[in-house]
Design a protein around this motif. Structure first.
Motif, PDB file in Angstrom:
ATOM      1  N   HIS A 146      96.796 104.899  31.657  1.00  0.00           N
ATOM      2  CA  HIS A 146      98.134 104.298  31.664  1.00  0.00           C
ATOM      3  C   HIS A 146      98.773 104.384  33.039  1.00  0.00           C
ATOM      4  O   HIS A 146      99.574 103.503  33.396  1.00  0.00           O
ATOM      5  N   SER A 147      98.468 105.391  33.819  1.00  0.00           N
ATOM      6  CA  SER A 147      98.962 105.422  35.196  1.00  0.00           C
ATOM      7  C   SER A 147      98.385 104.253  35.984  1.00  0.00           C
ATOM      8  O   SER A 147      99.104 103.582  36.755  1.00  0.00           O
ATOM      9  N   TYR A 148      97.115 103.987  35.779  1.00  0.00           N
ATOM     10  CA  TYR A 148      96.479 102.852  36.461  1.00  0.00           C
ATOM     11  C   TYR A 148      97.091 101.529  36.015  1.00  0.00           C
ATOM     12  O   TYR A 148      97.409 100.659  36.847  1.00  0.00           O
ATOM     13  N   LEU A 149      97.297 101.369  34.714  1.00  0.00           N
ATOM     14  CA  LEU A 149      97.875 100.123  34.215  1.00  0.00           C
ATOM     15  C   LEU A 149      99.317  99.959  34.676  1.00  0.00           C
ATOM     16  O   LEU A 149      99.766  98.825  34.940  1.00  0.00           O
ATOM     17  N   ASP A 150     100.074 101.059  34.775  1.00  0.00           N
ATOM     18  CA  ASP A 150     101.439 100.968  35.312  1.00  0.00           C
ATOM     19  C   ASP A 150     101.433 100.416  36.727  1.00  0.00           C
ATOM     20  O   ASP A 150     102.247  99.549  37.078  1.00  0.00           O
ATOM     21  N   LEU A 151     100.535 100.902  37.552  1.00  0.00           N
ATOM     22  CA  LEU A 151     100.461 100.433  38.931  1.00  0.00           C
ATOM     23  C   LEU A 151     100.100  98.956  38.985  1.00  0.00           C
ATOM     24  O   LEU A 151     100.684  98.192  39.774  1.00  0.00           O
ATOM     25  N   MET A 152      99.149  98.541  38.167  1.00  0.00           N
ATOM     26  CA  MET A 152      98.744  97.130  38.184  1.00  0.00           C
ATOM     27  C   MET A 152      99.853  96.233  37.658  1.00  0.00           C
ATOM     28  O   MET A 152     100.090  95.141  38.204  1.00  0.00           O
ATOM     29  N   GLU A 153     100.566  96.650  36.620  1.00  0.00           N
ATOM     30  CA  GLU A 153     101.628  95.818  36.063  1.00  0.00           C
ATOM     31  C   GLU A 153     102.852  95.780  36.970  1.00  0.00           C
ATOM     32  O   GLU A 153     103.667  94.861  36.864  1.00  0.00           O
ATOM     33  N   ARG A 154     103.005  96.762  37.837  1.00  0.00           N
ATOM     34  CA  ARG A 154     104.088  96.741  38.824  1.00  0.00           C
ATOM     35  C   ARG A 154     103.679  95.989  40.083  1.00  0.00           C
ATOM     36  O   ARG A 154     104.385  95.999  41.085  1.00  0.00           O
ATOM     37  N   ASP A 155     102.514  95.342  40.020  1.00  0.00           N
ATOM     38  CA  ASP A 155     101.992  94.525  41.123  1.00  0.00           C
ATOM     39  C   ASP A 155     101.659  95.365  42.353  1.00  0.00           C
ATOM     40  O   ASP A 155     101.680  94.876  43.480  1.00  0.00           O
ATOM     41  N   LEU A 156     101.348  96.650  42.139  1.00  0.00           N
ATOM     42  CA  LEU A 156     100.858  97.513  43.215  1.00  0.00           C
ATOM     43  C   LEU A 156      99.338  97.597  43.099  1.00  0.00           C
ATOM     44  O   LEU A 156      98.761  98.655  42.846  1.00  0.00           O
ATOM     45  N   CYS A 157      98.694  96.464  43.297  1.00  0.00           N
ATOM     46  CA  CYS A 157      97.262  96.351  43.003  1.00  0.00           C
ATOM     47  C   CYS A 157      96.416  97.194  43.949  1.00  0.00           C
ATOM     48  O   CYS A 157      95.412  97.783  43.525  1.00  0.00           O
ATOM     49  N   LEU A 174      82.111 110.000  29.536  1.00  0.00           N
ATOM     50  CA  LEU A 174      82.501 109.694  28.162  1.00  0.00           C
ATOM     51  C   LEU A 174      83.097 108.305  27.999  1.00  0.00           C
ATOM     52  O   LEU A 174      83.116 107.775  26.880  1.00  0.00           O
ATOM     53  N   HIS A 175      83.583 107.695  29.089  1.00  0.00           N
ATOM     54  CA  HIS A 175      84.311 106.431  28.943  1.00  0.00           C
ATOM     55  C   HIS A 175      83.854 105.414  29.981  1.00  0.00           C
ATOM     56  O   HIS A 175      84.676 104.666  30.520  1.00  0.00           O
ATOM     57  N   ALA A 176      82.578 105.364  30.266  1.00  0.00           N
ATOM     58  CA  ALA A 176      82.076 104.499  31.340  1.00  0.00           C
ATOM     59  C   ALA A 176      82.370 103.026  31.063  1.00  0.00           C
ATOM     60  O   ALA A 176      82.798 102.286  31.957  1.00  0.00           O
ATOM     61  N   HIS A 177      82.170 102.581  29.832  1.00  0.00           N
ATOM     62  CA  HIS A 177      82.345 101.159  29.513  1.00  0.00           C
ATOM     63  C   HIS A 177      83.790 100.722  29.700  1.00  0.00           C
ATOM     64  O   HIS A 177      84.075  99.672  30.303  1.00  0.00           O
ATOM     65  N   ASP A 178      84.730 101.516  29.188  1.00  0.00           N
ATOM     66  CA  ASP A 178      86.140 101.152  29.322  1.00  0.00           C
ATOM     67  C   ASP A 178      86.579 101.146  30.775  1.00  0.00           C
ATOM     68  O   ASP A 178      87.306 100.241  31.217  1.00  0.00           O
ATOM     69  N   ILE A 179      86.164 102.147  31.528  1.00  0.00           N
ATOM     70  CA  ILE A 179      86.581 102.228  32.929  1.00  0.00           C
ATOM     71  C   ILE A 179      85.999 101.079  33.738  1.00  0.00           C
ATOM     72  O   ILE A 179      86.684 100.488  34.589  1.00  0.00           O
ATOM     73  N   GLU A 180      84.757 100.723  33.475  1.00  0.00           N
ATOM     74  CA  GLU A 180      84.155  99.599  34.194  1.00  0.00           C
ATOM     75  C   GLU A 180      84.890  98.301  33.902  1.00  0.00           C
ATOM     76  O   GLU A 180      85.087  97.467  34.790  1.00  0.00           O
ATOM     77  N   GLN A 181      85.317  98.110  32.651  1.00  0.00           N
ATOM     78  CA  GLN A 181      86.035  96.880  32.319  1.00  0.00           C
ATOM     79  C   GLN A 181      87.424  96.857  32.939  1.00  0.00           C
ATOM     80  O   GLN A 181      87.852  95.835  33.497  1.00  0.00           O
ATOM     81  N   LEU A 182      88.137  97.978  32.879  1.00  0.00           N
ATOM     82  CA  LEU A 182      89.479  98.015  33.455  1.00  0.00           C
ATOM     83  C   LEU A 182      89.438  97.939  34.971  1.00  0.00           C
ATOM     84  O   LEU A 182      90.406  97.475  35.597  1.00  0.00           O
ATOM     85  N   SER A 183      88.354  98.371  35.579  1.00  0.00           N
ATOM     86  CA  SER A 183      88.237  98.300  37.043  1.00  0.00           C
ATOM     87  C   SER A 183      88.184  96.865  37.543  1.00  0.00           C
ATOM     88  O   SER A 183      88.432  96.603  38.734  1.00  0.00           O
ATOM     89  N   LEU A 184      87.872  95.931  36.655  1.00  0.00           N
ATOM     90  CA  LEU A 184      87.772  94.523  37.053  1.00  0.00           C
ATOM     91  C   LEU A 184      89.132  93.845  37.157  1.00  0.00           C
ATOM     92  O   LEU A 184      89.213  92.711  37.614  1.00  0.00           O
ATOM     93  N   ILE A 185      90.187  94.513  36.706  1.00  0.00           N
ATOM     94  CA  ILE A 185      91.529  93.933  36.792  1.00  0.00           C
ATOM     95  C   ILE A 185      91.945  93.831  38.261  1.00  0.00           C
ATOM     96  O   ILE A 185      91.877  94.807  38.998  1.00  0.00           O
ATOM     97  N   LYS A 186      92.377  92.628  38.658  1.00  0.00           N
ATOM     98  CA  LYS A 186      92.683  92.399  40.070  1.00  0.00           C
ATOM     99  C   LYS A 186      94.137  92.061  40.331  1.00  0.00           C
ATOM    100  O   LYS A 186      94.578  92.092  41.483  1.00  0.00           O
ATOM    101  N   SER A 187      94.911  91.712  39.296  1.00  0.00           N
ATOM    102  CA  SER A 187      96.285  91.283  39.526  1.00  0.00           C
ATOM    103  C   SER A 187      97.169  91.695  38.363  1.00  0.00           C
ATOM    104  O   SER A 187      96.686  92.145  37.310  1.00  0.00           O
ATOM    105  N   ARG A 188      98.483  91.530  38.555  1.00  0.00           N
ATOM    106  CA  ARG A 188      99.437  91.867  37.501  1.00  0.00           C
ATOM    107  C   ARG A 188      99.227  90.975  36.290  1.00  0.00           C
ATOM    108  O   ARG A 188      99.260  91.448  35.145  1.00  0.00           O
ATOM    109  N   GLN A 189      99.018  89.712  36.516  1.00  0.00           N
ATOM    110  CA  GLN A 189      98.808  88.786  35.397  1.00  0.00           C
ATOM    111  C   GLN A 189      97.536  89.139  34.640  1.00  0.00           C
ATOM    112  O   GLN A 189      97.502  89.075  33.395  1.00  0.00           O
ATOM    113  N   HIS A 190      96.515  89.511  35.352  1.00  0.00           N
ATOM    114  CA  HIS A 190      95.256  89.908  34.714  1.00  0.00           C
ATOM    115  C   HIS A 190      95.468  91.152  33.848  1.00  0.00           C
ATOM    116  O   HIS A 190      94.927  91.254  32.749  1.00  0.00           O
ATOM    117  N   ALA A 191      96.267  92.114  34.351  1.00  0.00           N
ATOM    118  CA  ALA A 191      96.536  93.324  33.577  1.00  0.00           C
ATOM    119  C   ALA A 191      97.303  93.015  32.305  1.00  0.00           C
ATOM    120  O   ALA A 191      97.105  93.676  31.266  1.00  0.00           O
TER     121      ALA A 191
END
Length: 778
Positions: A146-157, A174-191
């Motif tokens: 959620h810290s990562y998603l907060d930064l992306m949604e605040r457009d601090l990519c 334990l969470h490789a699949h989720d982290i790999e997918q979330l790492s692909l987010i590049k912009s606020r709109q994408h998040a």
């Protein structure tokens, strides 16, 4: 003893808003009126003006100040505003509303606030007690996401990407699949549109931790004013508290996750490719060994020796040509592991291996080994560790008084060098023998460490001994001169275990600093540092091909590490307590780990179990239970069919590795030939238990003076994994106290000592079983 603690959110079993940062509840009765209401609105406008200024919205700030008639010069901090904010507005049980806490002055306008606060939380978890560490680590994952998603949604990519790259390694297992997918987010709109991000944002993340752990977490966040992390706890987490002790809780048990979403992706992590086959011999070593064997055949023929001698040399040459070192797995190239060029001793070692194979005893559940037990007396509980050489000619012990003692099991004098000899005067073996000491002592004492010695191991050729100590060093000792030749420094805390590689050139250490390190005998600095465990690394062993090492830790996991890359390739989770010992089968396909399990239902004590793992898939094949105290040592037979375990409960036990549980359909077990076990009655088992006591001491009936029947001090065989009573201890009033023990069906035999905890068990190359222990008066 069960412990619980009330939390700031009311102390209930459900803590969706466990922190004190709850949103204010509307209450008409407590609403300010008249002048108080106007003052409150002014405070709110001042807060908004401060926030707009911190974000750089100068025009919006100016418009707000003009509209609200705010003083341009006077500035009040958010903390001061929070102190003068009327408590009646927000309720008497809450100090600051969440919409004020979200913009704490230490965090407002600081794009690095998330990284700083999460980094401090991470360091605090690393230094917390082991009994709380797993639960706190489980909480850190949703805070990270959620810290990562907060930064992306605040457009601090850019800051979000830096945050992800810096801390994602903590949760990749334990969470490789989720982290790999979330790492692909590049912009606020994408998040905002990503399906996995929306899943995290629209559903509360469920966790199951103790009340004490929750109280510690909230106290830490409040004391350090990490209000953004508190807001995440308040808004996105659903924490279920329990009153049980946290000692038996694993990360998987605490980390429940989002309902309907696959939480743990450890199987994906354990799907990495590993090569478990034997290491191919160096071509030059193969050629020289064959030539040596041919010369031996020719010498025997020229001397016209007996037919038996010619057959032995010829059979060794034939076996070597067929490749007796292949266990059915594809060998890996000889240059996969950098090793020094072969020497003359290496050729003799290969020939000795062939002889050992030819004289190896075949073991099975129907043909169990006898055990040679060495009992050390008068140690005064100062013996910490032991080691046996592969040829069973030397035994070593490490003591709390910081010295090492070596014994010759063949009763040959252990002769070092005189202190005044000149190395330049030695040209041949005769000169070397002339400078050796003159005595008949078959033991030596090595002094060099400045703290208790915790680990020992002898090289395969008996030329070197490696030791580790509380003094944070490992030392290499020469078995020719019985002197310390190298001191290895690098660990920051005591070293608990050390192990030589199968070729004697590399060795590994395990330390209290939560790392294991790879060393070579010709470098004084570590070649690799294996970091990833959350707590002490208790034990370490090499894979037979020297390409991997296995470590066991107090964080209740066992890990397989690639020595070339220095990365973890397997994580084995299943123990409920610290892992105390590990062993790998000679074929390199199976690993066994011993550790504590959660408390048994029938008595208030921890179980001690042995888990057998498939190194290829990372899955648990079976669990063995029966020991009533810490398991100090494990050893596989040369065929990998039997496993010996030595324990502080003063027993050695043999387990059938090939025999699976009724529900197990593991491929390795199904491929192997299942050998039938012996069908003994309970009376026969009692007789065996008496027959196989290994200490030469007075009989058990008279030792305690109880006058009771003999079966009061021996345990009965367990049928179908059911618990049995083993009354081996007395209570304070001298009455027998029954301990209920669950013995697995795979238990083949138990050898009992009178009063000797077993420190080490070992199968020799010829399948001879050895055990070492120190007599205890307690």
């Amino acid at each position: 003893m069960k412990k619980s603690a009330e939390t700031g959110g009311g102390g209930g079993s459900n803590s969706g808003a466990g922190s004190g940062a709850a949103t204010p509840h509307p209450n008409n009765n407590g609403a300010p009126k008249g002048k108080d209401s106007e003052q409150t609105n002014k405070h709110v406008e001042m807060i908004l003006a401060q926030y707009l200024k911190s974000k750089g919205y100068a025009s919006a700030e100016q418009a707000l100040r003009e509209d609200a008639s705010l003083d341009q010069e006077k500035e009040i901090s958010l903390e001061e505003l929070a102190k003068i904010f009327p408590n009646e507005e927000i309720g008497s049980d809450i100090n600051i509303p969440s919409w004020v806490l979200m913009y704490n002055q230490a965090e407002q306008g600081n794009p690095d606030a998330y990284a700083q606060s999460y980094g401090e939380l991470r360091r605090w978890i690393d230094t917390s007690l082991d009994m709380y560490k797993n639960e706190l680590f489980a909480v850190s994952y949703p805070l990270f996401i959620h810290s990562y998603l907060d930064l992306m949604e605040r457009d601090l990519c850019e800051k979000g990407k830096e945050f992800m790259d810096k801390y994602k390694g903590d949760h990749m297992v334990l969470h490789a699949h989720d982290i790999e997918q979330l790492s692909l987010i590049k912009s606020r709109q994408h998040a905002m549109e990503d399906s996995l991000a929306k899943l995290f944002r629209t559903n509360k993340y469920c966790l199951r931790i103790s009340g004490v752990t929750l109280e510690l977490l909230l106290t830490f966040l409040k004391e350090h004013s990490f209000m953004m992390l508190l807001r995440i706890v308040n808004q996105y987490l659903n924490i279920n508290t329990h009153e049980e002790s946290t000692k038996g809780i694993q990360i998987q048990d605490a980390d429940i996750g989002i309902t309907g979403h696959t939480q743990h992706q450890i199987e994906r992590f354990n799907s990495q490719s590993v090569t478990l086959g034997p290491l191919s011999m160096d071509p030059a070593l193969v050629e020289e060994t064959e030539q040596t064997l041919r010369n031996q055949v020719q010498q025997q023929k020229s001397k016209d020796t007996e037919q038996k001698g010619r057959n032995e040399a010829s059979s060794l040459l034939s076996d070597f040509s067929k490749g007796q070192f292949n266990f059915g797995l594809d060998p890996i190239p000889s240059d996969s592991i950098p090793l020094p060029p072969p020497k003359g001793d290496d050729i003799l070692a290969q020939i000795q291996k062939l002889k050992d194979i030819g004289k190896r005893v075949s073991l099975s559940p129907a043909a169990l080994p006898s055990i040679c037990m060495y009992t050390m007396h008068n140690t005064d509980d100062t013996l910490n560790c032991t080691a046996l050489s592969d040829d069973l000619s030397l035994m070593a012990g490490g003591f709390s008084e910081s010295y090492i003692k070596i014994w010759s099991l063949k009763k040959k004098p252990l002769l070092g060098m005189t202190s005044d000899f000149d190395p330049l005067s030695i040209y041949n073996d005769k000169d070397l023998e002339g400078v050796r000491e003159k005595h008949n002592d078959n033991y030596r004492r090595l002094v060099g460490h400045s703290g208790p010695v915790y680990g020992l191991d002898l090289s395969f050729d008996n030329k070197y001994l490696i030791s580790c100590s509380e003094d944070k060093t490992a030392r290499l000792w020469s078995m020719d001169t019985y002197t310390n030749v190298v001191c290895y420094k690098g660990h920051n805390f005591p070293i608990w275990d050390v192990a030589f590689g199968p070729f004697g050139f590399y060795f590994a250490t395990a330390s209290h600093d939560r790392t294991s390190r790879l060393w070579s005998c010709d470098h004084i600095y570590p070649l690799r540092i294996f970091a990833g465990h959350l707590s002490d690394v208790n034990c370490v062993r090499f894979h037979p091909n020297s390409k991997y090492i296995v470590t066991g830790s107090c964080d209740k996991t066992t890990r397989l590490w690639d020595v070339q890359r220095g990365t973890c390739v397997r994580v084995f989770t299943g123990h409920k307590g610290s892992v105390q010992s590990v062993a790998i089968s000679p074929d390199g396909r199976i690993m066994a780990s011993a550790g504590k399990n959660k408390k048994h239902q029938t008595c208030d004590r921890d179980e001690n179990i042995v888990c057998v793992w498939d190194l290829g898939s990372g899955k648990c094949m079976s669990e063995f239970s029966g020991h009533t105290d810490n398991i100090y040592s494990l050893s596989f037979s040369q065929e990998g069919s039997l496993l010996l375990s030595g324990s502080a409960d003063k027993t050695v036990r043999a387990w059938d590795v090939k025999r699976s549980e009724e529900t197990s359909v593991h491929p390795i077990i199904s491929q192997r030939q299942l050998l039938g076990g012996s069908n003994k009655s309970e009376n026969d088992s009692d007789k065996d238990a008496d027959k196989d006591k290994m200490d030469i001491e007075p009989s058990s009936e008279n030792q305690n003076g109880s006058g009771g029947e003999k079966n009061n001090e021996t345990s009965s065989k367990v049928k179908n994994g059911k618990s049995t009573e083993t009354p081996l201890k007395r209570d304070a009033e001298g009455r027998w106290k029954a301990l209920k023990v669950v013995e697995s069906e795979q238990l083949l035999k138990t050898w009992r000592t009178k009063s000797t905890p077993v420190y080490q068990v070992k199968f020799s190359k010829r399948n001879l079983a050895m055990a070492i222990g120190a007599y205890s008066l307690s």
